[in-house]
Design a protein around this motif. Sequence first.
Motif, PDB file in Angstrom:
ATOM      1  N   TYR A  73       8.056  -2.883   5.266  1.00  0.00           N
ATOM      2  CA  TYR A  73       7.023  -1.896   4.954  1.00  0.00           C
ATOM      3  C   TYR A  73       7.439  -1.161   3.678  1.00  0.00           C
ATOM      4  CZ  TYR A  73       6.686  -2.282  10.131  1.00  0.00           C
ATOM      5  OH  TYR A  73       6.632  -2.715  11.426  1.00  0.00           O
ATOM      6  N   SER A 100       8.455   1.973   1.701  1.00  0.00           N
ATOM      7  CA  SER A 100       9.109   3.202   2.155  1.00  0.00           C
ATOM      8  C   SER A 100       8.198   4.404   1.947  1.00  0.00           C
ATOM      9  CB  SER A 100      10.424   3.396   1.392  1.00  0.00           C
ATOM     10  OG  SER A 100      11.004   4.620   1.760  1.00  0.00           O
ATOM     11  N   SER A 101       8.238   5.337   2.888  1.00  0.00           N
ATOM     12  CA  SER A 101       7.443   6.576   2.794  1.00  0.00           C
ATOM     13  C   SER A 101       5.967   6.285   2.538  1.00  0.00           C
ATOM     14  CB  SER A 101       7.979   7.490   1.680  1.00  0.00           C
ATOM     15  OG  SER A 101       9.358   7.686   1.830  1.00  0.00           O
ATOM     16  N   GLU A 102       5.483   5.207   3.133  1.00  0.00           N
ATOM     17  CA  GLU A 102       4.110   4.745   2.885  1.00  0.00           C
ATOM     18  C   GLU A 102       3.067   5.817   3.195  1.00  0.00           C
ATOM     19  OE1 GLU A 102       3.208   1.254   5.137  1.00  0.00           O
ATOM     20  OE2 GLU A 102       1.296   0.929   4.146  1.00  0.00           O
ATOM     21  N   ILE A 103       3.288   6.592   4.267  1.00  0.00           N
ATOM     22  CA  ILE A 103       2.281   7.607   4.629  1.00  0.00           C
ATOM     23  C   ILE A 103       2.187   8.695   3.562  1.00  0.00           C
ATOM     24  CG2 ILE A 103       2.497   7.190   7.120  1.00  0.00           C
ATOM     25  CD1 ILE A 103       4.094   9.835   7.312  1.00  0.00           C
ATOM     26  N   TYR A 104       3.191   8.789   2.701  1.00  0.00           N
ATOM     27  CA  TYR A 104       3.143   9.747   1.589  1.00  0.00           C
ATOM     28  C   TYR A 104       2.870   9.043   0.255  1.00  0.00           C
ATOM     29  CZ  TYR A 104       4.863  13.108   4.942  1.00  0.00           C
ATOM     30  OH  TYR A 104       4.975  13.919   6.039  1.00  0.00           O
ATOM     31  N   PHE A 137       7.386   5.472  -2.283  1.00  0.00           N
ATOM     32  CA  PHE A 137       8.336   6.197  -3.125  1.00  0.00           C
ATOM     33  C   PHE A 137       9.329   5.280  -3.808  1.00  0.00           C
ATOM     34  CE2 PHE A 137      12.113   8.781  -4.021  1.00  0.00           C
ATOM     35  CZ  PHE A 137      11.496   9.760  -4.800  1.00  0.00           C
ATOM     36  N   CYS A 150      11.435   1.693  -3.027  1.00  0.00           N
ATOM     37  CA  CYS A 150      12.315   1.493  -1.872  1.00  0.00           C
ATOM     38  C   CYS A 150      11.484   0.873  -0.747  1.00  0.00           C
ATOM     39  CB  CYS A 150      12.919   2.821  -1.415  1.00  0.00           C
ATOM     40  SG  CYS A 150      14.091   3.508  -2.608  1.00  0.00           S
ATOM     41  N   TYR A 151      12.145   0.143   0.108  1.00  0.00           N
ATOM     42  CA  TYR A 151      11.441  -0.538   1.194  1.00  0.00           C
ATOM     43  C   TYR A 151      12.149  -0.309   2.524  1.00  0.00           C
ATOM     44  CZ  TYR A 151       8.634  -2.736  -2.348  1.00  0.00           C
ATOM     45  OH  TYR A 151       7.760  -2.934  -3.382  1.00  0.00           O
ATOM     46  N   ASP A 152      11.368  -0.341   3.595  1.00  0.00           N
ATOM     47  CA  ASP A 152      11.903  -0.238   4.951  1.00  0.00           C
ATOM     48  C   ASP A 152      11.728  -1.580   5.655  1.00  0.00           C
ATOM     49  OD1 ASP A 152      12.254   2.410   4.337  1.00  0.00           O
ATOM     50  OD2 ASP A 152      10.530   3.120   5.499  1.00  0.00           O
ATOM     51  N   ASP A 204      15.125  -0.654   9.984  1.00  0.00           N
ATOM     52  CA  ASP A 204      16.142  -0.314   8.991  1.00  0.00           C
ATOM     53  C   ASP A 204      15.432   0.269   7.783  1.00  0.00           C
ATOM     54  OD1 ASP A 204      18.450  -0.015   7.568  1.00  0.00           O
ATOM     55  OD2 ASP A 204      18.643  -2.133   7.035  1.00  0.00           O
ATOM     56  N   SER A 205      15.321   1.577   7.765  1.00  0.00           N
ATOM     57  CA  SER A 205      14.577   2.240   6.691  1.00  0.00           C
ATOM     58  C   SER A 205      15.528   2.662   5.575  1.00  0.00           C
ATOM     59  CB  SER A 205      13.828   3.456   7.244  1.00  0.00           C
ATOM     60  OG  SER A 205      14.739   4.432   7.691  1.00  0.00           O
ATOM     61  N   ALA A 206      14.946   3.006   4.423  1.00  0.00           N
ATOM     62  CA  ALA A 206      15.745   3.319   3.235  1.00  0.00           C
ATOM     63  C   ALA A 206      16.427   4.679   3.350  1.00  0.00           C
ATOM     64  CB  ALA A 206      14.852   3.285   1.999  1.00  0.00           C
ATOM     65  N   SER A 245      10.686   9.693   0.088  1.00  0.00           N
ATOM     66  CA  SER A 245       9.918  10.708  -0.616  1.00  0.00           C
ATOM     67  C   SER A 245      10.383  12.098  -0.184  1.00  0.00           C
ATOM     68  CB  SER A 245       8.438  10.531  -0.280  1.00  0.00           C
ATOM     69  OG  SER A 245       7.718  11.681  -0.669  1.00  0.00           O
ATOM     70  N   LYS A 300       8.661  14.508   0.240  1.00  0.00           N
ATOM     71  CA  LYS A 300       7.643  15.048   1.156  1.00  0.00           C
ATOM     72  C   LYS A 300       8.052  14.871   2.614  1.00  0.00           C
ATOM     73  CE  LYS A 300       3.968  14.138  -2.153  1.00  0.00           C
ATOM     74  NZ  LYS A 300       3.024  13.102  -2.575  1.00  0.00           N
ATOM     75  N   VAL A 301       8.838  13.812   2.882  1.00  0.00           N
ATOM     76  CA  VAL A 301       9.331  13.587   4.243  1.00  0.00           C
ATOM     77  C   VAL A 301      10.142  14.794   4.702  1.00  0.00           C
ATOM     78  CG1 VAL A 301      10.854  12.152   5.666  1.00  0.00           C
ATOM     79  CG2 VAL A 301       9.395  11.068   3.926  1.00  0.00           C
ATOM     80  N   VAL A 305       8.189   8.197  10.059  1.00  0.00           N
ATOM     81  CA  VAL A 305       7.200   7.835   9.036  1.00  0.00           C
ATOM     82  C   VAL A 305       6.724   6.390   9.194  1.00  0.00           C
ATOM     83  CG1 VAL A 305       8.003   9.588   7.387  1.00  0.00           C
ATOM     84  CG2 VAL A 305       8.919   7.264   7.240  1.00  0.00           C
ATOM     85  N   ASN A 310       3.199   2.034  11.606  1.00  0.00           N
ATOM     86  CA  ASN A 310       3.472   0.647  11.208  1.00  0.00           C
ATOM     87  C   ASN A 310       4.043  -0.154  12.374  1.00  0.00           C
ATOM     88  OD1 ASN A 310       2.683   0.421   8.538  1.00  0.00           O
ATOM     89  ND2 ASN A 310       4.597   1.284   7.737  1.00  0.00           N
ATOM     90  N   SER A 369       0.842  14.600   5.775  1.00  0.00           N
ATOM     91  CA  SER A 369       0.373  13.346   5.161  1.00  0.00           C
ATOM     92  C   SER A 369      -1.144  13.189   5.298  1.00  0.00           C
ATOM     93  CB  SER A 369       1.062  12.148   5.816  1.00  0.00           C
ATOM     94  OG  SER A 369       0.590  11.974   7.140  1.00  0.00           O
ATOM     95  N   LYS A 392      -2.503  12.054   7.891  1.00  0.00           N
ATOM     96  CA  LYS A 392      -2.754  10.933   8.808  1.00  0.00           C
ATOM     97  C   LYS A 392      -2.924  11.466  10.235  1.00  0.00           C
ATOM     98  CE  LYS A 392      -1.660   7.622   5.760  1.00  0.00           C
ATOM     99  NZ  LYS A 392      -2.435   6.454   5.407  1.00  0.00           N
TER     100      LYS A 392
END
Lengths: 437, 437
Positions: free
Chosen positions: A19, A21-25, A28, A31-33, B64-66, B70, B72-73, B152, B156, B281, B283
């Motif tokens: 996904y 990263s920080s897609e809902i915002y 960013f 970067c990727y998750d 496994d997230s970054a 952002s 904003k998180v 976040v 997904n 966000s 959402k």
Amino acid sequence: MPVIMDKIVSLCKRRGFIYQSSEIYGGFGSCYDYGPIGVELKNNIKRVWWKAMVQDRADVVGLDSAVIMSPKVWEASGHLTAGFADELVECKKCHHRFKADELKDKTKCPDCGGKLTIPKKFNLMMQTYVGPVQDEAAKTYLRAETCQGIYVNFENVLDTMRMKIPFGIAQIGKAFRNEITPGNFTFRTREFEQMEMQYFIKPGDNDKYFDEWKKQRMDWYLNNLGIKKENLRFREHSKEELPHYARKAVDIEYNYPFGFKEFEGIHDRGDWDLSNHAKHSGKDFSYFDEKTKKKYIPNVVETSGGVDRSALVVLLDAYHEEKVRKETRVVLKLDKDLAPIKVAVLPLVRNKEEIVKKAKEVYEILKPHFMSMYDDTGSIGRLYRRQDEIGTPFCITIDFDTLEDKKVTVRDRDTMKQDRVAIDKLIDFLQDKLAKR
Amino acid sequence: MPVIMDKIVSLCKRRGFIYQSSEIYGGFGSCYDYGPIGVELKNNIKRVWWKAMVQDRADVVGLDSAVIMSPKVWEASGHLTAGFADELVECKKCHHRFKADELKDKTKCPDCGGKLTIPKKFNLMMQTYVGPVQDEAAKTYLRAETCQGIYVNFENVLDTMRMKIPFGIAQIGKAFRNEITPGNFTFRTREFEQMEMQYFIKPGDNDKYFDEWKKQRMDWYLNNLGIKKENLRFREHSKEELPHYARKAVDIEYNYPFGFKEFEGIHDRGDWDLSNHAKHSGKDFSYFDEKTKKKYIPNVVETSGGVDRSALVVLLDAYHEEKVRKETRVVLKLDKDLAPIKVAVLPLVRNKEEIVKKAKEVYEILKPHFMSMYDDTGSIGRLYRRQDEIGTPFCITIDFDTLEDKKVTVRDRDTMKQDRVAIDKLIDFLQDKLAKR
């Protein structure tokens, strides 16, 4: 973006591989998750690398050093000086910045046509502050390569593990680079995971071990990651391209949808790193050779690959479309060792309580032995398609006959051939099929 | 530092478990590097956690997230505001800083006796800059907890994995906190690796799942990490201690040499995180319950442990001294699953070519199957002591008889009992002994 890249990006999102990263915002900074399926793929790649590079070798040991190190490490390694910086120009009108060597017309801004500044160096290291006072004393950097953590521990490892040259130190871990032009999905990102190995040798043996590691690493991509031979090639760097630390560099390139580009680098770093750390730390990193009774500064042959890039290449290389009964079947023909889910358990129908119950029983039996998945949220055709898209080697269906004969249908991902297997023979059957030959 | 801590720190350095980071430059900022033996211990802890929390559970998936997200998180999570900051006072004379609540005498500097400022908030998040222009727009933070990467990605994961509440998302990864008072070796460091799981539940089920996870996690430490029962206890946080996100918090505490302190936290985070991310966000993270046909914002029960702290506890808990023939034997009685090296192959004498050759042959046979080590750099007594100190469950010696009868001596770490085993039965023998019962 080439069509195949679009398809992979979409599959990665749809099936839980990767996904933004920080897609809902709004995302960013490149970067990727990794989602539930992606993290299993990455873990499998790391495990397979660690086995080949550490467990299976008498001459290589592992290490896991910190991301944050003393800034002195980066002074010594040359990363804070010109060696690790890009030349940028800035538009005097819109203030956008560009890599100088990527501009075709160096006289005006490609965005607004404004005048450009002369090129200025921009360092790729990301900085941070450690300790309660945010001033220069506490300023340091996120590591831009994992291998410096290996060099600063050279003596520790040599002493505590009683190593003798030639020997290697291998490490998997995150690195960070403030890339000006990240892109192509996870091909070039600002946060990424490296798999690096530094092989310490006697000066003069450089070419011998360079060639040996070139071959080893290519073999690993072919045999352990299962990459197609025609999609890999070597490319030697010209003198002008060489990184500041390298005497010689050969890339293993992969044939990405956007062309042959870097996959892994094999570098002859000479004594650049150990000599510089010796100079900056005041330590003596010379090695006493018991045979010749002489001292020398070890030279280094490095192999430098990436977890993220390996995952991307594995996905691209395994992606396969075929026509089955006039429909397009998308299947990831992953090496079984790398498949995120080894076996999926699927009830043939989901509105029969006995069948669902039996399917869940079979799933419970398999789960402790294999990374398994249970799914009853669709028709059997749809359930198969989902598993094909994440490269699950075996799907097990439970049907009405199962309730009578205690056998299940095992479907092979690649051949789509189906076997009837007794439930109490299932673990052995799958263990045998999944074993590396 | 208590004597036992000194002994562990010394053993960690001497045997390749843990080195001080950037040691050749005088160390840096309470970070540590894991040596060849330490990285295997950490990998084993992570593997055992992942199996129990992800593979063995139908209701939990991995992620496994970054590290870099952002900013904003962190606005939404409350980490940039008062919730995640320490109160500091500064000495007006020597400019040293101290945690306000740790000063006994709040009128003068404990270092120089100077006057102190009034307390000021100091945020624990480490900042960095992403992108070519180092200004406010590009400022962000290294994650202070991995779980925000889970929140976040809640939607997904829910969508792509077709999860139904209750379900969990588990993650292992680095986090960074600019602690004012790190210390006690790897107990509190500025860079550390978390193992966190967020369990999404229906509001109202909080206490039920809180109690369930409390028990699960305690059982894991007892049964999977093999920690002694008398060294673990629960401690519930008082209202004043609760972190800003938690409605309820219970620590699993370990009896460290410096007293009972936090090991893992189980937290009822209510809907704090999802509600705040929804608000920031735009959402909608409400979940539609198919049974009741009602929507709700899921609540979360979190289990938050650490890889580094687990490694430290495992080492402390397994450390054992005993008198053997008037000498002190130091042995790490590690759970076999966690032992960095499973089997060591040692020639009885190192000046007999046939024995050394045979020992290397046996090592080559075992290496693909077990994390193995070959060592011939000392007398057999010294070789045994080394393996005891890193907790190797089995040592295999090759002696003169081996050349005749093709059998080796297998020594058990804990009992020191010795078995003669035929070389061609060795893999089966060890696989059986190392199997988890």
